[in-house]
Design a protein around this motif. Structure first.
Motif, PDB file in Angstrom:
ATOM      1  N   SER A   1      28.376  35.581  43.808  1.00  0.00           N
ATOM      2  CA  SER A   1      29.400  36.558  43.422  1.00  0.00           C
ATOM      3  C   SER A   1      30.119  36.078  42.166  1.00  0.00           C
ATOM      4  CB  SER A   1      30.394  36.751  44.576  1.00  0.00           C
ATOM      5  OG  SER A   1      31.592  37.317  44.112  1.00  0.00           O
TER       6      SER A   1
ATOM      7  N   TRP B   1      30.186  37.839  38.379  1.00  0.00           N
ATOM      8  CA  TRP B   1      31.405  38.376  37.764  1.00  0.00           C
ATOM      9  C   TRP B   1      31.676  37.577  36.487  1.00  0.00           C
ATOM     10  CZ3 TRP B   1      33.551  42.893  38.484  1.00  0.00           C
ATOM     11  CH2 TRP B   1      33.201  43.583  39.641  1.00  0.00           C
TER      12      TRP B   1
ATOM     13  N   ASP C   1      47.248  42.759  42.900  1.00  0.00           N
ATOM     14  CA  ASP C   1      45.884  43.262  43.076  1.00  0.00           C
ATOM     15  C   ASP C   1      44.994  42.066  43.422  1.00  0.00           C
ATOM     16  OD1 ASP C   1      43.307  44.264  42.891  1.00  0.00           O
ATOM     17  OD2 ASP C   1      43.685  45.422  41.067  1.00  0.00           O
TER      18      ASP C   1
ATOM     19  N   ALA D   1      41.626  40.277  44.163  1.00  0.00           N
ATOM     20  CA  ALA D   1      40.226  40.453  43.738  1.00  0.00           C
ATOM     21  C   ALA D   1      40.139  41.664  42.818  1.00  0.00           C
ATOM     22  CB  ALA D   1      39.286  40.581  44.936  1.00  0.00           C
TER      23      ALA D   1
ATOM     24  N   SER E   1      36.988  44.468  37.874  1.00  0.00           N
ATOM     25  CA  SER E   1      37.132  44.972  36.501  1.00  0.00           C
ATOM     26  C   SER E   1      38.188  46.068  36.414  1.00  0.00           C
ATOM     27  CB  SER E   1      35.789  45.467  35.979  1.00  0.00           C
ATOM     28  OG  SER E   1      35.250  46.390  36.892  1.00  0.00           O
TER      29      SER E   1
ATOM     30  N   PHE F   1      40.101  50.238  40.315  1.00  0.00           N
ATOM     31  CA  PHE F   1      41.057  50.950  41.176  1.00  0.00           C
ATOM     32  C   PHE F   1      42.285  51.417  40.379  1.00  0.00           C
ATOM     33  CE2 PHE F   1      44.373  50.903  44.647  1.00  0.00           C
ATOM     34  CZ  PHE F   1      44.029  52.149  45.125  1.00  0.00           C
TER      35      PHE F   1
ATOM     36  N   ASP G   1      42.147  36.795  40.986  1.00  0.00           N
ATOM     37  CA  ASP G   1      40.683  36.765  41.098  1.00  0.00           C
ATOM     38  C   ASP G   1      40.216  35.351  40.744  1.00  0.00           C
ATOM     39  OD1 ASP G   1      38.487  39.346  41.045  1.00  0.00           O
ATOM     40  OD2 ASP G   1      37.714  37.350  40.507  1.00  0.00           O
TER      41      ASP G   1
ATOM     42  N   SER H   1      37.554  34.741  39.253  1.00  0.00           N
ATOM     43  CA  SER H   1      36.780  34.862  38.014  1.00  0.00           C
ATOM     44  C   SER H   1      37.713  35.155  36.843  1.00  0.00           C
ATOM     45  CB  SER H   1      35.758  36.003  38.180  1.00  0.00           C
ATOM     46  OG  SER H   1      35.435  36.548  36.930  1.00  0.00           O
TER      47      SER H   1
ATOM     48  N   THR I   1      41.085  32.165  44.460  1.00  0.00           N
ATOM     49  CA  THR I   1      40.656  32.983  45.582  1.00  0.00           C
ATOM     50  C   THR I   1      41.905  33.384  46.382  1.00  0.00           C
ATOM     51  OG1 THR I   1      40.435  31.066  47.003  1.00  0.00           O
ATOM     52  CG2 THR I   1      38.438  31.780  45.819  1.00  0.00           C
TER      53      THR I   1
ATOM     54  N   GLU J   1      42.303  32.886  49.578  1.00  0.00           N
ATOM     55  CA  GLU J   1      42.631  31.818  50.528  1.00  0.00           C
ATOM     56  C   GLU J   1      43.330  30.638  49.872  1.00  0.00           C
ATOM     57  OE1 GLU J   1      39.652  33.084  49.836  1.00  0.00           O
ATOM     58  OE2 GLU J   1      38.071  31.576  49.676  1.00  0.00           O
TER      59      GLU J   1
ATOM     60  N   HIS K   1      37.607  46.905  47.916  1.00  0.00           N
ATOM     61  CA  HIS K   1      36.223  46.401  47.859  1.00  0.00           C
ATOM     62  C   HIS K   1      36.226  44.969  47.324  1.00  0.00           C
ATOM     63  CE1 HIS K   1      34.407  50.101  49.156  1.00  0.00           C
ATOM     64  NE2 HIS K   1      35.223  50.751  48.348  1.00  0.00           N
ATOM     65  N   ALA K   2      37.052  44.159  47.974  1.00  0.00           N
ATOM     66  CA  ALA K   2      37.440  42.888  47.378  1.00  0.00           C
ATOM     67  C   ALA K   2      36.808  41.670  48.035  1.00  0.00           C
ATOM     68  CB  ALA K   2      38.959  42.760  47.454  1.00  0.00           C
TER      69      ALA K   2
ATOM     70  N   ALA L   1      32.553  38.587  49.634  1.00  0.00           N
ATOM     71  CA  ALA L   1      31.899  37.281  49.432  1.00  0.00           C
ATOM     72  C   ALA L   1      32.697  36.122  50.025  1.00  0.00           C
ATOM     73  CB  ALA L   1      31.677  37.055  47.931  1.00  0.00           C
ATOM     74  N   LEU L   2      33.693  36.450  50.829  1.00  0.00           N
ATOM     75  CA  LEU L   2      34.468  35.374  51.471  1.00  0.00           C
ATOM     76  C   LEU L   2      33.564  34.483  52.309  1.00  0.00           C
ATOM     77  CD1 LEU L   2      37.641  36.856  53.202  1.00  0.00           C
ATOM     78  CD2 LEU L   2      37.533  34.941  51.608  1.00  0.00           C
TER      79      LEU L   2
HETATM   80  C1  LIG Z   1      33.919  44.424  43.650  1.00  0.00           C
HETATM   81  S1  LIG Z   1      35.065  43.401  42.826  1.00  0.00           S
HETATM   82  C2  LIG Z   1      36.580  44.138  43.249  1.00  0.00           C
HETATM   83  C3  LIG Z   1      36.813  45.428  42.492  1.00  0.00           C
HETATM   84  C4  LIG Z   1      38.251  45.692  42.153  1.00  0.00           C
HETATM   85  N1  LIG Z   1      39.133  45.730  43.283  1.00  0.00           N
HETATM   86  C5  LIG Z   1      38.425  46.909  41.252  1.00  0.00           C
HETATM   87  O1  LIG Z   1      39.386  47.675  41.468  1.00  0.00           O
HETATM   88  O2  LIG Z   1      37.644  47.087  40.307  1.00  0.00           O
HETATM   89  C6  LIG Z   1      35.088  41.896  43.778  1.00  0.00           C
HETATM   90  C7  LIG Z   1      35.900  40.775  43.150  1.00  0.00           C
HETATM   91  O3  LIG Z   1      36.187  39.835  44.203  1.00  0.00           O
HETATM   92  C8  LIG Z   1      36.323  38.573  43.605  1.00  0.00           C
HETATM   93  N2  LIG Z   1      36.293  37.563  44.683  1.00  0.00           N
HETATM   94  C9  LIG Z   1      35.213  36.963  45.232  1.00  0.00           C
HETATM   95  N3  LIG Z   1      35.600  36.113  46.208  1.00  0.00           N
HETATM   96  C10 LIG Z   1      36.963  36.195  46.288  1.00  0.00           C
HETATM   97  C11 LIG Z   1      37.952  35.547  47.104  1.00  0.00           C
HETATM   98  N4  LIG Z   1      37.617  34.669  48.048  1.00  0.00           N
HETATM   99  N5  LIG Z   1      39.251  35.854  46.902  1.00  0.00           N
HETATM  100  C12 LIG Z   1      39.603  36.756  45.971  1.00  0.00           C
HETATM  101  N6  LIG Z   1      38.709  37.392  45.159  1.00  0.00           N
HETATM  102  C13 LIG Z   1      37.405  37.118  45.326  1.00  0.00           C
HETATM  103  C14 LIG Z   1      35.162  38.544  42.614  1.00  0.00           C
HETATM  104  O4  LIG Z   1      35.327  37.540  41.623  1.00  0.00           O
HETATM  105  C15 LIG Z   1      35.204  39.969  42.051  1.00  0.00           C
HETATM  106  O5  LIG Z   1      35.937  40.036  40.851  1.00  0.00           O
END
Ligand SMILES: C[S@@+](CC[C@H](N)C(=O)[O-])C[C@H]1O[C@@H](n2cnc3c(N)ncnc32)[C@H](O)[C@@H]1O
Length: 294
Positions: free
Chosen positions: A15, A19, A64, A66, A69, A72, A94, A96, A120, A122, A138-139, A142-143
């Motif tokens: 993941s 990203w 916000d 995660a 891009s 939302f 995030d 990333s 992250t 956590e 949709h965040a 990948a936890l």
């Molecule tokens: C599908 S995107 C989320 C889309 C976003 N909410 C939007 O409005 O466009 C998923 C994001 O979750 C992040 N992510 C992955 N593991 C995470 C974690 N443990 N805690 C927070 N963010 C995480 C990824 O880096 C990625 O940017």
């Protein structure tokens, strides 16, 4: 054959790798379809009424989780009629750095860019927050399972007293969860960590004493079968794996059968069925302004 390649990194690492700037082409193919996810969330409740009501006695802070891009907040600006909402500080979290930059660039009024947390959920420092509004759309697929409880505890603690939190995530029985499970089983020999589903997050919230209000959305992504570039890019992004081409996915065990089940040959399209839970935490029981569209 790609299935003979060395075992790829596990879900959380892939993941993070996707990203990134290198993942931009695949991300854009994905959002050709997945933009709908955010439009439906923006229309699922009356955000303008909710934020306006909360703003009547304070200026709001928002996190916000995660941020990805920033699809939302973009969808809210486009579809939620926020013209009457006063400016609010929009903090971004995030792991990333790429996502933080992309989401910040996507913000427009009433959202004013605030702090960036390159972390992250956590690992977010306990002294940060709380926020009046927390959302995670949709965040958290990948936890890592071992970190699920810590991430949920931090998510719950991030909401200020009287605040509102909103999490949207695919459930078991919906495309995002099911296609990845079929891929791990059918192509990766059962190796790899499945995505976290809304079911897991809701159970962890309840275990920790929270009483979430859950509202299920059901809808489809539809793509022409001949639009193979979008189809392949979308599926590869769903899997965070661009090493297996569409033709191989269609022939692979389990995932091939799953994809054939999504193929509406009469209409010449693929239909990906979604089950998405909207999970609200609020002190005002029953006051969530769900719309008829939801
Ligand atoms: C599908 S995107 C989320 C889309 C976003 N909410 C939007 O409005 O466009 C998923 C994001 O979750 C992040 N992510 C992955 N593991 C995470 C974690 N443990 N805690 C927070 N963010 C995480 C990824 O880096 C990625 O940017």
């Amino acid at each position: 054959m790609s299935t003979d390649s060395p075992a790829p990194a596990d879900t959380a690492a892939r993941s993070l790798a996707h990203w990134s700037e290198e993942g931009r082409r695949e991300m854009e193919a994905f959002y050709a379809l997945a933009r709908l996810d955010y439009e439906l969330l923006a229309k699922a409740l009356d955000w303008s009424a909710l934020l306006g009501r909360m703003q009547s006695d304070r200026s709001l802070t928002l996190l916000d989780v995660a941020c990805g891009s920033g699809k939302f907040p973009q969808a809210l600006t486009a579809y939620a009629g926020l013209e009457g909402v006063r400016e609010l500080r929009y903090d971004l979290l995030d792991p990333s750095a790429f996502s933080l930059t992309e989401a910040a660039a996507a913000l427009s009024a009433p959202f004013a860019e605030g702090t960036h947390y390159e972390s992250t959920m956590e690992d977010l420092a306990p002294e940060e927050g709380p926020w009046d509004v927390v959302w995670a759309t949709h965040a958290l697929y990948a936890l890592e399972p071992a970190k699920l409880d810590a991430a949920v505890a931090r998510y719950l603690a991030a909401r200020a007293p009287g605040g509102f939190s909103f999490l949207a995530q695919g459930a078991r029985g919906g495309h995002y969860i099911d296609v990845y499970e079929a891929f791990l089983e059918g192509v990766r020999g059962g190796e790899g960590t499945p995505y976290v589903a809304s079911d897991d997050l809701i159970a962890a919230m309840r275990d920790q004493g929270a009483e979430p209000e859950v509202h299920r959305l059901r809808y489809e992504h539809v793509v022409a079968a001949e639009d193979t570039a979008v189809l392949e890019g979308f599926l590869q992004r769903c899997l965070f794996d661009d090493t297996v081409p569409l033709a191989e996915l269609l022939e692979a065990p389990l995932v091939g059968a799953y994809l054939r089940g999504c193929h509406d040959t009469a209409a010449g399209v693929y239909r990906f069925h979604h089950e998405v839970d909207c999970v609200v935490l609020s002190d005002d029981e029953g006051a969530t302004p769900w719309t008829a569209a939801s």
